[in-house]
Design an enzyme around this catalytic site. Structure first.
Site, PDB file in Angstrom:
ATOM      1  N   CYS A  83       0.813  -1.215   0.000  1.00 44.83           N
ATOM      2  CA  CYS A  83       0.000   0.000   0.000  1.00 44.83           C
ATOM      3  C   CYS A  83       0.848   1.267   0.000  1.00 44.83           C
ATOM      4  O   CYS A  83       2.066   1.242   0.120  1.00 44.83           O
ATOM      5  CB  CYS A  83      -0.935  -0.004   1.201  1.00 44.83           C
ATOM      6  SG  CYS A  83      -0.039   0.066   2.761  1.00 44.83           S
TER       7      CYS A  83
ATOM      8  N   ALA B  73       3.087   1.909   2.929  1.00 42.65           N
ATOM      9  CA  ALA B  73       4.331   1.143   2.849  1.00 42.65           C
ATOM     10  C   ALA B  73       5.356   1.891   2.001  1.00 42.65           C
ATOM     11  O   ALA B  73       6.539   1.963   2.349  1.00 42.65           O
ATOM     12  CB  ALA B  73       4.061  -0.234   2.257  1.00 42.65           C
TER      13      ALA B  73
ATOM     14  N   HIS C 170       5.450   6.817  -2.448  1.00 39.09           N
ATOM     15  CA  HIS C 170       6.735   7.435  -2.779  1.00 39.09           C
ATOM     16  C   HIS C 170       6.515   8.901  -3.106  1.00 39.09           C
ATOM     17  O   HIS C 170       7.211   9.781  -2.608  1.00 39.09           O
ATOM     18  CB  HIS C 170       7.370   6.745  -3.990  1.00 39.09           C
ATOM     19  CG  HIS C 170       7.508   5.274  -3.859  1.00 39.09           C
ATOM     20  ND1 HIS C 170       7.345   4.410  -4.925  1.00 39.09           N
ATOM     21  CD2 HIS C 170       7.794   4.487  -2.788  1.00 39.09           C
ATOM     22  CE1 HIS C 170       7.530   3.166  -4.521  1.00 39.09           C
ATOM     23  NE2 HIS C 170       7.810   3.185  -3.226  1.00 39.09           N
TER      24      HIS C 170
END
Lengths: 460, 545, 460, 545
Positions: B60, B63, B196
Site C-alpha cells: 500500500c 508502505a 513514494h
C-alpha cells in the site's frame, strides 16, 4: 547499543506505544483461516494489510502463505467495498478454486462500515459463490484488541459459518487449540489419539504452513480441518477451549448455537498445564489416561529434577500472548524460576489477575502489564531496573538480549531468525522438555562463556 | 542457452494465462502482459488498480511512504498514527542499514524503534488528534529528536484527523523539532508508488532547502532512490569516496535530516530508483536548477558507466582520470569472480518480478553472468519505467493518480541557480547520458521476452511451468511458493539477508550468491528416492528453443 | 586458553595418545547389555572398570546405570577370576534377581586368560544360575578396538546367548540399531511401525536409560528387548545391521548360526542415509513406504532448501564414532557444507576409505584419520592450521570450541554438560531437522554476536 | 525432628538387610553394619574386599592414585600406561581446580589434557616398555614438562612391564624432567585407598625434599588431603592468607611440583582427609620432624576450630588475635545464612555414604543446619577413620594390605628437625588438638545411628525405605538411583558441580544449596495427578521416632 535511546527511568506514557508486544487483528484471522482445509483467506481492505500479513506469516513459517485482498482504492473507501469484495470472490473462485474463502475485515472496511453479512449474502445471491463452495467471515477491526483477538474472531467465524447442530450427538470432543504452532497442533492430535480420545480439532495449520518440499507446490495443501469435520463439531459432546483469549468465544458460540458445553483450559505448556490438559481431555472423552503418559510425564519431571540447580531462583522476563504467557509463567514457577517482568500487548483484565495469582507465593513482586502501551520498551526499562537471567519472547527480543547480554529463548510470534518452531512442539510433556533444553542451553552457554578457566566445567 | 539465442514465442502461454480469467479480467490483464518486440512501440498497462482477489505482490501507499522513503533515515522519529499493525509490520523489516554517523556509537538512531499511536476504537469514534498530539509530546520528551514524521494509516483520513494541523501545532509548541505529516493512507493510489510521491512531496516541502550551508569539497552530488538495503549505499559511498566525488545527501539510504536540508546545494542529482524518487529530482531541478541523470549502480559495467557519466558531467579531466583509475583498480576482482561464476551460470534463465526499478537494474548482473532474462515486470512501476520517459506526455491521469498531490514548484527567487547550461545538458543527453531522462526496461530486454506488470500468483505459476527458470527474483511472499515448485527464489527486496549487491563489491557478492544458488545440492534431491530415481527436472532443465 | 600447550605444528607421534577420541571396550558392552530387558550387566575385572563405566554412562544419561563387578584382587589376578565370578553370579541372582546377567571381560581378565565359556558353564553346573535365569557373555579386551568394538561384541554375545533358530521362519526383520541414543531407538521403532514393518530391534535402551521420574525406582526398568523377542530373531527373514562397526558382527553371526541373511546399512543420520534406511526397511519387510514419509522427508528437505545459504561452504570439524561420522559426513555434504577435519579413535581401514569416497567430489582435501592416535589433540592441531566454522563432537570438544571460538554442536558419546540427547532423536528425517536446528542455531548465534550494529539482522 | 531426639533402633532394618543375603555374605556384611553406641567400643569391619556382584560404590587403586592424589597437580604430565579407558575416565572428571599460578594465564597446566600409551594387543603380548619410553619422549618433546608421572593399569603388572625402570632411564635421558612411576594397578588392594598409599609413597620418595629453599614468611604449614574440588582449597587459602598463615604446599589441591619439593620446610602439617594422606604426614614427621594435626575445614565452626588449633600450635599471640579477628569478620555472614536456611532444614534427615573422610566431615555442616545424620559410612575408609587411630595397633594386616608397600622411613641425618618438643605436643594433644591423631567418625555420631562400610545398592535401598531421608549424600553412580526414589541426592565428590563448601564461604554455599534442595518444588510433583492427588510422601516425611 541497538536500543541506545531507551532510558532506565520509566516515564508514564498515555498515548505513545514503542516497540509493541502485539500486532493487529487481521493477521490472526488469516492464520486461523489457514487452519481450515481448502480455505483461502481474504483480507477485505487495502492491499497493504494483506501484503504485510502474508509477509509476516511467511517470514515466521518460511512457507507459502496465500490470501486474497479487496485492494481498496480511494473510491472504494468512499463508496464502500462491496463492489471490490464481490469481484474478489468471483475472481478467487474462478482462478484459484478454493473450497471456501474466509473473509476478515480491516480497520478500513470497519471504519467505513462495510456489512460483511450483507455483502456475502449478495455474493451468494448474485451467484458469485459456485455450487458447493462456501464463504465464511468475521469482523477484525484492527483498532480493537490484538492479533489474538483476530484469531479468536475467525475461530468464531468458522463456527458460525460451518458448525452444524443436527441433534444427533456424536461421541467426540471439540478441541480448540488456540494460536499455537503447527507442531503443537500435531502434538495435541498425537496426545488425543494416544489417549484414544475422539476429537475434532480446529483450526489445524499442520500440513498447511509446514508443508514438505517435494518440488511440487500445492496451493491447496493436505492439512487443515475439513469442512465436514468442523460441521460435525456442532454435534460433539463437549468443547475444550485452549486459552481464554484465543478460543473461548468460539467455544461459547458452539454452546449457544449448538448446545455443546465447553470448558476453557490453558494451552498445555509445561508440567501443570499439561497435567490439566491430559486430565480434562480424558474426562471429556471418557477415556482413561494410558500408562504411556506416566512415562512421558515422568521424563519431563526427571529432567526438571536432574537440572533444577540451574533453574532455581533464576529471574525471567517474558513477553508475548496471554494464552501462552499464563501456562509458561506457571511452568517457570514449577521450575522454581522467578517470573520477574511480563508484558503482553493484548488487553484483558483477567491477564494480570491470573499472573499475580500464580506468582502470589513464589514471585510476589512480579512486574506485569498488558494492553495498550504494555510494550517491549517498557519491558526493556523494567529489565534495566531489575536485570534478569533469561529473556523469553519473539525475535524482536534479540535487540534487548544483545544490548543487555541476556540469554534469550525465542518463543511466540513472530520468530523470524531461527527455525524449529514449526517442527518441534513446545506443548505437552515432551514440549516441556524442549523448553527446558532451550532455556538450559542458553543459560549454560553463558556459564561456559563467562567461566574463569579454573571454573570451566566438563560435567554440568 | 547461449546469450544470443532467440527466445521462444510466449503467445500461447499468454493465451493460456488469460483463458483462466473471467472475460473482464482477461481483457484488463492482457494489456499488462506484453511480448517484447523492439521493432514496435508497445504500450504496457501499468500503475492501474490491482484486480481484487487476483493475489498480487503489491502493498500500500503507507508502505511506500513510511517503509521505503522515510524508513532509512536515522535521526527522525517516524510516528505512525493508526492501529498498531501498520507500524509493527514496518518495524525493521526492510534492512535499511545505517552507520552510527559522526557522533559515533551513541549517535541518534531511531530505526530500531517502532512508534505508534496504537489507535483504539474510541479514537476512531471520537477522533485521534488529541492522542496524536500527546504521542508526539511523549516521543519528544523521551527522545528529543530533531524531527518527527507523522504517517497516516487508512482510518485517519476517513475519520478526518488532520495530521498536518496537529504536526504544525506541535512543531510550534516544541520549537526545536521539525514535525510534519504524511497523508499516506493505505487506500490512496494503487500501490506503494503513490506513497513514494507523497513522501517526495513532504520531504521537499518541509525539509529540503532548510540549510543553505555550501559543501566545501568539489563534485557535489545527491544520490536519489538508493535506500542502503544490505549496505548498497555503503558500497557506492566507498566508490564515490575513492573517486573524490562528494555525496551531499542520499535519498534516503543512511540519511539524516541534516543532509536532506542541505541537499539543494549539490550540483547534480543521480537517480537510481527512478520510480520512487523522480519527483524529487524534477522538483529540485525546477526550484534550484540542479540537473539530474539516471544511473544504475547495479552491475559492475553499469557502475563503471555511471561513474563515467559523472566525469562527463563535471567535465573535469582529473576527476575523469581518477574515475578510470578506480574502475581499473576494481575490475580485476570483479572479472575473476564473474569468470568463476559463469562456469555455472552461463545459459541459465532468470525471471524478475519486483519493485519499480530493480526488475530492470538486476538484469545487468544476470547479463554479466551470461544468464538470460526471459521474463520480467514491476510490482508498482509506471509506463515510463517500462517504456521510458518519452511516453510521459501520453500517460492519462486516472482517478487514482489524480488524487495524489502534485506540488506546484517554481524556481526559487534567491536560490535558483542552473548548474549547467541547456546546451551542455543537450550535448550530454546526446552522448546518451540520460540527462533528465530514463529509457525504461523494455528497450533493454530481448525480443519475445514476456513483460508482466503487477503479476498475479496464477501468472507466476504458469510462467514457471513454461520457462522453468533457474532463478526467480521476487519478494518474501513469493519466496517459498516458487521454491516449493523446485525453483530457487532470490529475494530482491531483502537480498535474502545478504548483500550489498551494488557497485563493484556488490557485483562480486551477487555473482557468488547466484553461483551458490546454482550449485546447491538439495535442489537435485527434492524427490523421495522410492518414488523416482531420476533427479528433479526443474534445476537441470536447459531451455530448448 | 584451556588447551594452551597445544602447538600448531603437527609432530608425528608413534606411541603417545593425547585427548583420545575413543574409550575402551567394556563400556560399550555394558551399554549394549542394558538394551536387553531384565538384564544386569556384569564387569569381570577390577572394581574400577565397573565404577568408571557406570559413572560415564550415568553422567551421559543422568539416569541410573546398574552393573555388577567381580571385584578382582591381587589374588584373583594371580589365580584367576573364576571364584569371584561364580560368587558374583550367585550374589546377583540372589540379591537382585535379574532375568539374566550379561558378563563382559576386561583387560585384566583377558590378560590372565579367564575362560568365560568354561566359568559360565561351571556356574550353571554348580547351580549358581537359578532355574529360568540366563547368563550371556562376551570378551571385551580393552586393548583392542574401542568402546564401539565392545558394543559390537556384546551384540554378538546377545545373539550367541539368546537367538534361536527353530526353522519356522517368522515374517519379521531384525533391526540392529547400533550404538545410538534411546531417543534414536524409539524413533527407529516409530518409523518401522509407521511403515507397518514387523521388526525385532535389539539392543533397545529406550525406557532403560531415559526412565521417568515417578518417585519409584525400578531396578528392572520397563524397557529393553525381551529375551523372547531376541530368541525369535533367529527365525527372522532378514537382518538390517545399522553401522558396520557396531552391528555387522552380530548380523554375521545371525547369518552363520541361524541362516538369517543380513544387510549392513548406515545409521539413518541425515537425508541420504535415512532415504536408504527407509527403502531398505521397506524392502526387507516387504511393505510400501507410506506417503507420510514423503511429508516427513519433505519437511527436512524444505528446511535444507530454506536455510542453505547459512550452510553452504561452511567448514566443519568432527570427531566421534565411525558409524555416526560416516552418515553425518554425508549429510554435511548434502548441505553443501565442507567436512574439513575428521577423527575417530576407533580403528578400521574402511573408515578413511569411506570418508574419502564420500568427500571425493565436494571436499577432496578432507583431513581424516582413525585408530591409534587419531585423537582430539591432532584434531585441534588441524583446526589451528585450517580453521573451521563449526565443530561437532562429544562434550570434550567444548575445550577446543572455547579456545578457538568455534560454534559447537554436541553430538556423540559422551555428552556430559547438556540435556536433550536422550529425548530428541537425531536419526530419521525429523532427527535431521534437529541436527540442522542445532547447527544453524550455534552458527547464527555467532553471526548475531559478532554482527556490527549496522549489520544486525532481524530476519534470517 | 529436633536435634536431640533419640534415633530409632535400626536392628530390625539390619536384620531385614542381611536376610536377603546368602549366609556367607550375610555373615560378612553384618560386621560392616554397626549400630552406633557411644558406650561400647565397637569394631567395624572395613578396608576389606568387596563382595563380588553386590553392587558397590567402590573404584580401584589406580583411581585413588592417579585420580585423587596426583590429579590435582598442574605442572606434571600424568601419563597412564595401559589401554585407553583408564586415562579417558580420569580425564577432567574430578573437578580439581587450579589457578594459572604466578606465570599467569600461560603458566603450565596439563590438567585439561589426557595422556595415555593406549596399549594395544601386541603391547600385551610383546610388552609395552618400548612404547612407554617412546610416549614419555614424545610428551617431553611436545610439552617440556618439569615432571612426568607414569601410572600402571591392570595389565602392566601382569605382563611384567617395569614402569620404574623405564622411568628411571627416561629421567636420566631427559635430564631436566623428573620421571617416576606408580605401581597402582587396579586390582591392588581393595579400593581406591591402596592407591592413595602408593601415591603418598612415590611423592615422598621422588619429590618431597628435593628443594631445601626455606620459606621467608612466618607460620609455615602444609595442608594435606585437600584436593581443591570445586575450589575448596582456594577458600581455605583465602582464610589462611587473611590470618597470615603461609601454606608451603597443599597435598595436592592446586599444587605444583615445586611446592611438593619444598614441603618438608614447613613447620606443621594439617591433615584434612586423613584416609588419603596420613601416610605422608607420618613419613614427614619421621624423616623431617614435622608434627601433624587433624583438622576439618568443612563447616564454619570446625573451620574456626581448625584455625584456632594453628594458633595454639604456633603459640603466637598476634597470630591468635588475628585468627580471632578473622573468625569475627567471617561469622556474621555465615550466621545470617544458616539462620535463613534452618527455617527449612531443622529436623530434616541426612545420610552420607562417600569417600574416606567426607562422610564424617560433612556431618558438621548438617549439624549446623540442624539436620540429623541418621546413617553414614565410607566408601574406602579404614577402621581408624571410623573408630579413631587408637585402634591402629589392633588392625590386622590381611593379604590385600600386605602387598601395598610400606616405606621404611628414618630420620634424615641432616634435615631432621623436630619443630616441637614432645612435651609441647603432649600438652596440645591433651588440649584436644588431635596432634598426630584422628578420633574418627563414630564418636561424633548419635547412638542408634547406623554405620555402614562399603554400602551396597541393596542396603541403600533398604536404608532409604526405612529412614526416608530428606537428603542423601553419595556420588554420581548413586545420584539418579536415589533420586528416582524421590530423595534428592547431593554429590559429595563433585558437589554437583557447585562449591566450594570448605571454610566460611563454603559453608554459606552449602547452606544455600541444601536450602535450595529442600525447597525444590518438583519433588512434590512426582506423581501424575490422575493417579493420586496426595503429594509425594518421600519429601514431606518427618521422621517419627
Amino acid at each position: 547499543m541497538l536500543l541506545r535511546h531507551t532510558p532506565k527511568e520509566v516515564a508514564e506514557r498515555k498515548a505513545l506505544t514503542i516497540n509493541p508486544a502485539k500486532t493487529c487483528q487481521p493477521i490472526g484471522a488469516m492464520y486461523a483461516a489457514l487452519g481450515v482445509h481448502g480455505c483461502l483467506p481474504h483480507s477485505h481492505g487495502s492491499q497493504g494489510c494483506c501484503s504485510y500479513h502474508r509477509s509476516a506469516l511467511t517470514r515466521h513459517y518460511k512457507d507459502p502463505i496465500m490470501a486474497g485482498t479487496s485492494s481498496f482504492t480511494e473510491g472504494s473507501s468512499v463508496f464502500g467495498g462491496q463492489a471490490n469484495l464481490l469481484q474478489a470472490l468471483a475472481n478467487m473462485f474462478t482462478i484459484y478454486d478454493p473450497d471456501l474463502v474466509a473473509i476478515h475485515s480491516t480497520c478500513l472496511s470497519e471504519t467505513i462500515g462495510d456489512d460483511l453479512t450483507q455483502i456475502v449474502q449478495k455474493a451468494i445471491d448474485d451467484g458469485k459463490v459456485p455450487e458447493g463452495k462456501k464463504v465464511i467471515y468475521c469482523n477484525t477491526p484492527s483498532y480493537i484488541g490484538s492479533h489474538i483477538t483476530g484469531f479468536s474472531n475467525m475461530c468464531t467465524g468458522i463456527v458460525r459459518g460451518l458448525a452444524k447442530h443436527t441433534g444427533n450427538a456424536i461421541d467426540q470432543v471439540n478441541l480448540l487449540p488456540g494460536w499455537v504452532e503447527p507442531s503443537d497442533m500435531r502434538e495435541m492430535k498425537r496426545i488425543a489419539s494416544e489417549m484414544g480420545a475422539n476429537i475434532v480439532m480446529y483450526p489445524d495449520t499442520s500440513d498447511v504452513v509446514d508443508t514438505p518440499q517435494t518440488g511440487e507446490y500445492k496451493m491447496d495443501p493436505d492439512g487443515g480441518t475439513s469442512v465436514k469435520d468442523i460441521a460435525s463439531s456442532g454435534d460433539s459432546i463437549k468443547t475444550l477451549a485452549c486459552g481464554a483469549w484465543a478460543s473461548e468465544d468460539a467455544a461459547k458460540l458452539l454452546d449457544s448455537r449448538c448446545k455443546v458445553p465447553y470448558e476453557v483450559i490453558d494451552i498445555p505448556v509445561g508440567l501443570s498445564a499439561t497435567d490439566r490438559f491430559v486430565t480434562a481431555l480424558a474426562d471429556a472423552a471418557k477415556v482413561d489416561v494410558p500408562d504411556s503418559f506416566i512415562s512421558e510425564r515422568g521424563r519431563l519431571v526427571d529432567v526438571i529434577s536432574d537440572m533444577s540447580q540451574y533453574l532455581h531462583g533464576k529471574k525471567v522476563a517474558l513477553f508475548g500472548d496471554p494464552d501462552q504467557l499464563i501456562p509458561l509463567t506457571e511452568f517457570l514457577l514449577d521450575l522454581d524460576m522467578i517470573p520477574t517482568h511480563i508484558v503482553s500487548g493484548t488487553p484483558g483484565k483477567k491477564f494480570t489477575a491470573r499472573i499475580k495469582e500464580l506468582c502470589a507465593e513464589k514471585a510476589p513482586n512480579v512486574n506485569v502489564k498488558n494492553g495498550e502501551r504494555a510494550d517491549m520498551f517498557l519491558l526493556h526499562q523494567w529489565i534495566k531496573n531489575e536485570p534478569v537471567d533469561l529473556l523469553i519472547g519473539n525475535t524482536y527480543g534479540k535487540y534487548i538480549a544483545r544490548d543487555e547480554d541476556i540469554p534469550f529463548v525465542r518463543y511466540g510470534f513472530p520468530i523470524l531468525d531461527r527455525i524449529g518452531h514449526s517442527y518441534f512442539p513446545t506443548v505437552g510433556y515432551t514440549g516441556g522438555i524442549r523448553l527446558l533444553e532451550k532455556m538450559l542451553g542458553v543459560m549454560m552457554d553463558k556459564i561456559d562463556r563467562d567461566a574463569e578457566e579454573s571454573k570451566f566445567e566438563l560435567v554440568m | 542457452m547461449s546469450e544470443n539465442t532467440k527466445l521462444p514465442d510466449p503467445s500461447t502461454l499468454k493465451k493460456e494465462i488469460l483463458a483462466k480469467y473471467p472475460a473482464k479480467v482477461a481483457r484488463k490483464r492482457s494489456k499488462s502482459l506484453i511480448i517484447n518486440d523492439q521493432k514496435l512501440d508497445q504500450e504496457i498497462q501499468s500503475n492501474v488498480r490491482t484486480i481484487p482477489g487476483i493475489i498480487t505482490q503489491r502493498g500500500c501507499t503507507y508502505a511506500g511512504c513510511k517503509g521505503v522513503v522515510l524508513g532509512p533515515t536515522r535521526d527522525i522519529i517516524n510516528l505512525v498514527h493508526g492501529p498498531i499493525g501498520c507500524s509493527f509490520y514496518a518495524w525493521l523489516t526492510r534492512r535499511n542499514q545505517t552507520d552510527p554517523g559522526p557522533e559515533g556509537p551513541d549517535g541518534e538512531n531511531f530505526m530500531t524503534y517502532c512508534f505508534s499511536t496504537d489507535m483504539q476504537d474510541d479514537n476512531i469514534v471520537f477522533g485521534g488528534e488529541k492522542k496524536l498530539a500527546e504521542a508526539i509530546q511523549e516521543a519528544y520528551d523521551i527522545f528529543k529528536p530533531k524531527a518527527i514524521g507523522v504517517f497516516s494509516t487508512c482510518p485517519v483520513g476517513l475519520i478526518g484527523d488532520d495530521v498536518h494541523a496537529v504536526s504544525r501545532q506541535m512543531k510550534e509548541k516544541l520549537g526545536d523539532c521539525n514535525v510534519f505529516g504524511f497523508s499516506c493512507e493505505g487506500y490512496k493510489g494503487v500501490s506503494q508508488s503513490a506513497g513514494h510521491h507523497i513522501a517526495n512531496n513532504q520531504l521537499f516541502r518541509h525539509v529540503v532547502g532548510n540549510d543553505d550551508t555550501k559543501p566545501e569539497s568539489k563534485f557535489n552530488i545527491n544520490l536519489l532512490g538508493e535506500y542502503n538495503i544490505g549496505g548498497d549505499g555503503f558500497e557506492i559511498d566507498r566508490i564515490f569516496n575513492k573517486c573524490g566525488i562528494n555525496v551531499v545527501c542520499t535519498f534516503s539510504g543512511n540519511s539524516t535530516m541534516g543532509a536532506f536540508e542541505k541537499s539543494h546545494t549539490a550540483d547534480l542529482n543521480l537517480v537510481m530508483c527512478h520510480r520512487s524518487i523522480n519527483y524529487m529530482a524534477e522538483m529540485m531541478e525546477t526550484k534550484y536548477g540542479i540537473p539530474w541523470m539516471k544511473v544504475n549502480f547495479i552491475g559492475a559495467d553499469s557502475t563503471a558507466k555511471g561513474l563515467r557519466k559523472i566525469g562527463e558531467y563535471f567535465e573535469d579531466d582529473e576527476l575523469k582520470a581518477r574515475i578510470e583509475e578506480v574502475i581499473a583498480e576494481e575490475m580485476p576482482a570483479v572479472e575473476a569472480k564473474v569468470e568463476a561464476a559463469r562456469k555455472r551460470s552461463v545459459g541459465k534463465l532468470a525471471m524478475l518480478f519486483v519493485g519499480g526499478s530493480r526488475a530492470h537494474h538486476y538484469q545487468e548482473l544476470f547479463k554479466e553472468l551470461g544468464m538470460e532474462t526471459v521474463s520480467a515486470g514491476y510490482e508498482f512501476g509506471h509506463r515510463d519505467d517500462y517504456e521510458g520517459r518519452k511516453v510521459l506526455p501520453t500517460i492519462k491521469v486516472d482517478a487514482d493518480s489524480r488524487n495524489i498531490e502534485e506540488l506546484k514548484v517554481i524556481a526559487d527567487p534567491e536560490r535558483f541557480n542552473p548548474r549547467a547550461s541547456d546546451i551542455k545538458l543537450k550535448t550530454l543527453q546526446e552522448k546518451g547520458l540520460e540527462v533528465s531522462d530514463y529509457r525504461g526496461m523494455m528497450p533493454d530486454m530481448a525480443d519475445n521476452s514476456l513483460i508482466v506488470d503487477d503479476i498475479s500468483h496464477w501468472e507466476t505459476d504458469k510462467l514457471i511451468e513454461f520457462y522453468k527458470p533457474d532463478v526467480f527474483c521476487a519478494g518474501i511472499k513469493e519466496k517459498y511458493v516458487v521454491q516449493k515448485m523446485g525453483i530457487p527464489l532470490k529475494q530482491l527486496h531483502s537480498y535474502d539477508y545478504g548483500g550489498p549487491y551494488a557497485g563493484f563489491q556488490g557485483a562480486i557478492n551477487f555473482y557468488s550468491d547466484i553461483e551458490m544458488i546454482l550449485s546447491t545440492t538439495i535442489w537435485k534431491k527434492l524427490k523421495a528416492p522410492w518414488l523416482t530415481k531420476e533427479t528433479d527436472p526443474c534445476i537441470c532443465a536447459e531451455f530448448v528453443a
